[in-house]
Design an enzyme around this catalytic site. Sequence first.
Site, PDB file in Angstrom:
ATOM      1  N   HIS A   1       4.242 -28.637 -16.203  1.00 41.67           N
ATOM      2  CA  HIS A   1       4.944 -27.820 -15.200  1.00 41.67           C
ATOM      3  C   HIS A   1       5.173 -26.400 -15.736  1.00 41.67           C
ATOM      4  O   HIS A   1       4.953 -25.416 -15.027  1.00 41.67           O
ATOM      5  CB  HIS A   1       6.324 -28.413 -14.888  1.00 41.67           C
ATOM      6  CG  HIS A   1       6.331 -29.732 -14.191  1.00 41.67           C
ATOM      7  ND1 HIS A   1       7.068 -30.802 -14.643  1.00 41.67           N
ATOM      8  CD2 HIS A   1       5.708 -30.167 -13.063  1.00 41.67           C
ATOM      9  CE1 HIS A   1       6.917 -31.827 -13.827  1.00 41.67           C
ATOM     10  NE2 HIS A   1       6.077 -31.485 -12.857  1.00 41.67           N
TER      11      HIS A   1
ATOM     12  N   LYS B   1      14.172 -41.372  -3.570  1.00 42.92           N
ATOM     13  CA  LYS B   1      13.752 -41.713  -4.936  1.00 42.92           C
ATOM     14  C   LYS B   1      14.983 -41.866  -5.818  1.00 42.92           C
ATOM     15  O   LYS B   1      15.991 -41.205  -5.599  1.00 42.92           O
ATOM     16  CB  LYS B   1      12.884 -40.576  -5.517  1.00 42.92           C
ATOM     17  CG  LYS B   1      11.410 -40.698  -5.189  1.00 42.92           C
ATOM     18  CD  LYS B   1      10.639 -39.705  -6.053  1.00 42.92           C
ATOM     19  CE  LYS B   1       9.192 -39.572  -5.626  1.00 42.92           C
ATOM     20  NZ  LYS B   1       8.512 -38.475  -6.337  1.00 42.92           N
TER      21      LYS B   1
ATOM     22  N   ARG C   1      -4.052 -31.749 -11.096  1.00 41.85           N
ATOM     23  CA  ARG C   1      -4.503 -32.371 -12.344  1.00 41.85           C
ATOM     24  C   ARG C   1      -5.799 -33.149 -12.167  1.00 41.85           C
ATOM     25  O   ARG C   1      -6.582 -33.297 -13.087  1.00 41.85           O
ATOM     26  CB  ARG C   1      -3.449 -33.362 -12.860  1.00 41.85           C
ATOM     27  CG  ARG C   1      -2.271 -32.737 -13.501  1.00 41.85           C
ATOM     28  CD  ARG C   1      -1.129 -33.717 -13.586  1.00 41.85           C
ATOM     29  NE  ARG C   1      -0.641 -34.049 -12.256  1.00 41.85           N
ATOM     30  CZ  ARG C   1       0.481 -34.697 -12.016  1.00 41.85           C
ATOM     31  NH1 ARG C   1       1.225 -35.136 -12.996  1.00 41.85           N
ATOM     32  NH2 ARG C   1       0.856 -34.937 -10.774  1.00 41.85           N
TER      33      ARG C   1
ATOM     34  N   SER D   1       5.760 -36.464 -15.290  1.00 39.09           N
ATOM     35  CA  SER D   1       7.154 -36.771 -15.622  1.00 39.09           C
ATOM     36  C   SER D   1       7.309 -38.275 -15.834  1.00 39.09           C
ATOM     37  O   SER D   1       8.067 -38.710 -16.708  1.00 39.09           O
ATOM     38  CB  SER D   1       8.080 -36.309 -14.496  1.00 39.09           C
ATOM     39  OG  SER D   1       8.014 -34.922 -14.355  1.00 39.09           O
TER      40      SER D   1
HETATM   41  P1  ADP Z   1       5.952 -34.521  -7.207  1.00 42.99           P
HETATM   42  O1  ADP Z   1       6.175 -33.337  -6.315  1.00 42.99           O
HETATM   43  O2  ADP Z   1       4.747 -35.345  -6.848  1.00 42.99           O
HETATM   44  O3  ADP Z   1       7.168 -35.313  -7.546  1.00 42.99           O
HETATM   45  P2  ADP Z   1       6.133 -33.179  -9.735  1.00 42.99           P
HETATM   46  O4  ADP Z   1       7.484 -32.753  -9.465  1.00 42.99           O
HETATM   47  O5  ADP Z   1       5.898 -33.959 -10.983  1.00 42.99           O
HETATM   48  O6  ADP Z   1       5.435 -33.923  -8.582  1.00 42.99           O
HETATM   49  O7  ADP Z   1       5.163 -31.927  -9.800  1.00 42.99           O
HETATM   50  C1  ADP Z   1       5.291 -30.762  -9.020  1.00 42.99           C
HETATM   51  C2  ADP Z   1       3.957 -30.053  -9.018  1.00 42.99           C
HETATM   52  O8  ADP Z   1       3.520 -29.857 -10.364  1.00 42.99           O
HETATM   53  C3  ADP Z   1       2.817 -30.822  -8.326  1.00 42.99           C
HETATM   54  O9  ADP Z   1       1.992 -29.873  -7.687  1.00 42.99           O
HETATM   55  C4  ADP Z   1       2.080 -31.470  -9.461  1.00 42.99           C
HETATM   56  O10 ADP Z   1       0.718 -31.696  -9.145  1.00 42.99           O
HETATM   57  C5  ADP Z   1       2.216 -30.397 -10.531  1.00 42.99           C
HETATM   58  N1  ADP Z   1       2.095 -30.947 -11.877  1.00 42.99           N
HETATM   59  C6  ADP Z   1       2.756 -31.987 -12.420  1.00 42.99           C
HETATM   60  N2  ADP Z   1       2.359 -32.207 -13.698  1.00 42.99           N
HETATM   61  C7  ADP Z   1       1.393 -31.281 -13.958  1.00 42.99           C
HETATM   62  C8  ADP Z   1       0.555 -30.998 -15.096  1.00 42.99           C
HETATM   63  N3  ADP Z   1       0.602 -31.740 -16.208  1.00 42.99           N
HETATM   64  N4  ADP Z   1      -0.335 -29.975 -14.985  1.00 42.99           N
HETATM   65  C9  ADP Z   1      -0.405 -29.249 -13.850  1.00 42.99           C
HETATM   66  N5  ADP Z   1       0.327 -29.475 -12.750  1.00 42.99           N
HETATM   67  C10 ADP Z   1       1.234 -30.474 -12.794  1.00 42.99           C
END
Ligand code: ADP
Length: 172
Positions: free
Chosen positions: A30, A54, A103, A141
Amino acid sequence: MASSSTSPLGLTGRRVAVYPGSFDPVTCGHLDIIRRAAKQFDHLIVAVLNNTSKKPLFSVEERKELLADVTKDLPNVTIDSFRDLLVHFMKSREAHVIVRGIRSVTDFEYEIQMASTNHQLDDDIETIFMMTNPKYSYLSSSIVKEIAMFHGNVQDLVPPEVQAALIAKFSE
Ligand code: ADP
């Protein structure tokens, strides 16, 4: 003839982007997207989704605090949260661009559905995708939480502030 605008193209609007997500907790993946997106926009709002369906590990306040800590060196990044539709939040912050990270092909399929839906709800809104840093292409995460739950080492996966918060959480 001469324009009073400071921009050579006469563009005056500030470009505000929103990077929405659960960030439960923020990972190095992130943070890599945040740093790169912050360079592309005048202002980047990292928006924590307050998703009541969630069961998160960290509360919205805790997630916001961690995000604020790890982005404190980025002056054009602010942290916020929303529980309503993302497009309503975007309007309230006068933002027109959504940033999302990709990803994998699996991410892409889900993201294209979300981007199309948001565009359908408000055709002034565009979603911009940033490819993951290959170093973090496997990182999520959920994976971080699973490792930390069993007291594994997450040092290379999350910023130090997040590592400390995970250790504290799982020793409660
Ligand atoms: P969600 O909205 O599915 O709960 P997250 O909060 O984990 O997902 O992620 C928010 C954004 O960050 C999403 O667009 C996700 O694809 C991106 N993201 C999460 N982990 C990574 C990573 N390791 N590399 C690049 N982008 C990521």
